[in-house]
Design a protein around this motif. Structure first.
Motif, mmCIF file in Angstrom:
data_model
loop_
_atom_site.group_PDB
_atom_site.id
_atom_site.type_symbol
_atom_site.label_atom_id
_atom_site.label_comp_id
_atom_site.label_asym_id
_atom_site.label_seq_id
_atom_site.Cartn_x
_atom_site.Cartn_y
_atom_site.Cartn_z
ATOM 1 N N LEU A 261 24.587 37.254 23.199
ATOM 2 C CA LEU A 261 25.101 36.170 23.886
ATOM 3 C C LEU A 261 25.508 36.396 25.384
ATOM 4 O O LEU A 261 25.173 35.301 26.118
ATOM 5 C CB LEU A 261 26.425 36.089 23.391
ATOM 6 N N ASP A 262 25.492 37.627 25.927
ATOM 7 C CA ASP A 262 25.710 37.898 27.349
ATOM 8 C C ASP A 262 24.404 37.586 28.130
ATOM 9 O O ASP A 262 24.573 37.327 29.220
ATOM 10 C CB ASP A 262 25.865 39.568 27.627
ATOM 11 N N HIS A 263 23.313 37.166 27.474
ATOM 12 C CA HIS A 263 21.946 37.082 28.167
ATOM 13 C C HIS A 263 21.707 35.416 28.156
ATOM 14 O O HIS A 263 20.823 35.049 29.130
ATOM 15 C CB HIS A 263 21.018 37.607 27.635
ATOM 16 N N TYR A 264 22.498 34.846 27.498
ATOM 17 C CA TYR A 264 22.122 33.333 27.342
ATOM 18 C C TYR A 264 22.205 32.427 28.894
ATOM 19 O O TYR A 264 21.201 31.871 29.068
ATOM 20 C CB TYR A 264 22.869 32.612 26.614
ATOM 21 N N ALA A 265 23.156 32.653 29.552
ATOM 22 C CA ALA A 265 23.582 31.866 30.698
ATOM 23 C C ALA A 265 22.488 32.200 31.829
ATOM 24 O O ALA A 265 22.218 31.154 32.431
ATOM 25 C CB ALA A 265 24.969 32.444 31.490
ATOM 26 N N ASP A 266 21.817 33.580 32.014
ATOM 27 C CA ASP A 266 20.681 33.339 33.116
ATOM 28 C C ASP A 266 19.508 33.567 32.521
ATOM 29 O O ASP A 266 18.420 33.766 33.425
ATOM 30 C CB ASP A 266 21.051 34.704 33.703
ATOM 31 N N LEU A 267 19.194 33.269 31.063
ATOM 32 C CA LEU A 267 17.944 33.518 30.588
ATOM 33 C C LEU A 267 16.931 32.295 31.068
ATOM 34 O O LEU A 267 15.880 32.826 31.510
ATOM 35 C CB LEU A 267 18.004 33.420 29.004
ATOM 36 N N PRO A 268 17.408 31.056 31.185
ATOM 37 C CA PRO A 268 16.499 30.071 31.603
ATOM 38 C C PRO A 268 15.913 30.558 33.179
ATOM 39 O O PRO A 268 14.808 30.380 33.435
ATOM 40 C CB PRO A 268 17.325 28.611 31.631
ATOM 41 N N GLU A 269 16.748 30.927 33.662
ATOM 42 C CA GLU A 269 16.309 31.202 35.225
ATOM 43 C C GLU A 269 15.194 32.598 35.401
ATOM 44 O O GLU A 269 14.303 32.443 36.023
ATOM 45 C CB GLU A 269 17.557 31.754 36.205
ATOM 46 N N ARG A 270 15.666 33.356 34.447
ATOM 47 C CA ARG A 270 14.669 34.767 34.317
ATOM 48 C C ARG A 270 13.304 34.334 33.851
ATOM 49 O O ARG A 270 12.414 34.773 34.139
ATOM 50 C CB ARG A 270 15.147 35.751 33.219
#
Length: 380
Positions: A137-146
């Motif tokens: 869950l901690d990776h969800y917010a910035d995943l699209p940008e990555r």
């Protein structure tokens, strides 16, 4: 970039094998001769293999723990192996998972950075493919940008938490080995799994948000190892319309009947069944429920699987080869390849008609692999 008229070979067109000339110039298949003839009598010319999910690259990027510090050199070796197996387009399936080690975020960064920076200078069309663990869950917010930074346009969701063991308060069977690979103590690894398990109720809403973001960005999405029809339909409701390696006939049927794409592993076909006793890929293919085959963990398998299907009469050669060329190309939205037709990319593989071994591979008209008698005919 060389231009050639390939003559005397049996060319696999959508309608089947034909003894006819195939010409290509400037990386594309052309209608008229280009004036540089090569006699390929005794050989077959087929569309290049499109591999939409393969992790056989790991042995080149991490042959020993910590032994390979330059991932770009490993990708050069991957490029050579792909060409030797007739693969012209390859998606390298890399995990981002709580499991750590080769599946951890740090290793994934190394792989995706290397693909972004090195792949444009290689011959094979090598692309990144993310396998993402749903409980991170901690990776969800910035995943699209990555994903945008890495150039990733295909994501598959995995869930490898050992629910039954954690619910019972028991340690997973492979805890020690998995912890060692992750560089954690068994106690720390178990604590992490329990924390992820405790937050499981937050995952569905988070996935709804993430999938909507990725769909808006044009990212293709798949689910991995679906076990039930209900689970597959839950993914479909989020716009995740690719079912990779469904584990049961029920899940495969649900995906097919709903109009989703079903991808199976080529090793499953070559072995005559799943090594984990899941549904047989051969059964789904025979019932018309498989749209594409992927290398999974073994790059020689797509060619072998397609040829086995043709030799055993499960499908004709055109239909069998479509599962490793045009089929996966359509899954990825790559309309310029997967078929030998005027105007398409000159992605093709030359096989010895008797042994069916790869003799040469071309990617957009460039040689990625060639040996033996074929090399002598082209350049001797």
């Amino acid at each position: 970039m060389p231009d050639f008229d390939l003559a005397g070979a049996d060319v696999l067109r959508p309608e089947g094998l034909r003894r006819e000339r195939l010409s290509f110039a400037q990386g594309e298949i052309v209608e008229d001769p280009v004036g540089r003839a090569v006699d390929l009598s005794g050989f077959l010319v087929l569309p290049g293999i499109v591999d939409l999910h393969g992790d056989g690259f790991e042995r080149h990027l991490a042959p020993r723990r910590g032994a390979m510090k330059q991932a770009n050199e490993g990708l050069v070796a991957v490029d050579g192996e792909l060409g030797a197996n007739g693969i012209t387009t390859a998606l390298l399936a890399q995990f981002v998972s709580w499991e750590g080690g080769l599946r951890g975020f740090e290793f994934a960064e190394t792989v995706f950075d290397a693909i972004r920076d090195t792949a444009p200078r290689l011959v094979s069309d090598i692309r990144p493919h993310l396998r993402f663990e749903t409980h991170l869950l901690d990776h969800y917010a910035d995943l699209p940008e990555r994903l945008a930074n890495w150039g990733i346009s295909y994501v598959v969701f995995n869930d490898h938490l050992p629910y039954a063991r954690l619910a019972a308060g028991e340690a997973p069977k492979n805890l020690i080995g998995q912890a060692l690979k992750a560089g954690r103590s068994p106690e720390a690894h178990l604590t992490l799994m329990n924390q992820l398990y405790a937050a499981r109720g937050e995952v569905p809403d988070a996935l709804d948000w993430l999938c909507a973001r990725l769909a808006k960005a044009g990212v293709r999405m798949g689910s991995h190892d679906d076990h039930t029809a209900e689970r597959r339909l839950q993914w479909r409701a989020r716009g995740v319309d690719i079912a990779e390696f469904p584990e049961t006939l029920e899940a495969g049927e649900a995906a097919h009947d709903a109009g989703d794409t079903v991808v199976m592993g080529s090793p499953n076909v070559v072995r005559g069944g799943s090594h984990k006793s899941n549904v047989s890929a051969l059964d789904l293919i025979s019932m018309g429920m498989c749209d594409a085959l992927a290398s999974d963990y073994h790059y020689p398998s797509p060619r072998r699987a397609a040829l086995m299907l043709a030799e055993t009469g499960v499908a004709d050669l055109a239909g069998a080869w479509r599962l490793v060329s045009e089929g996966p190309a359509k899954v990825l939205g790559l309309t310029d390849r997967g078929i030998l037709r005027t105007g398409k990319r000159a992605d093709l593989v030359v096989l010895d008609a008797q042994s069916k071994r790869v003799a040469a591979t071309f990617v957009a008209g460039r040689v990625s692999f060639m040996n033996g008698e074929v090399a002598e005919r082209f350049f001797g």
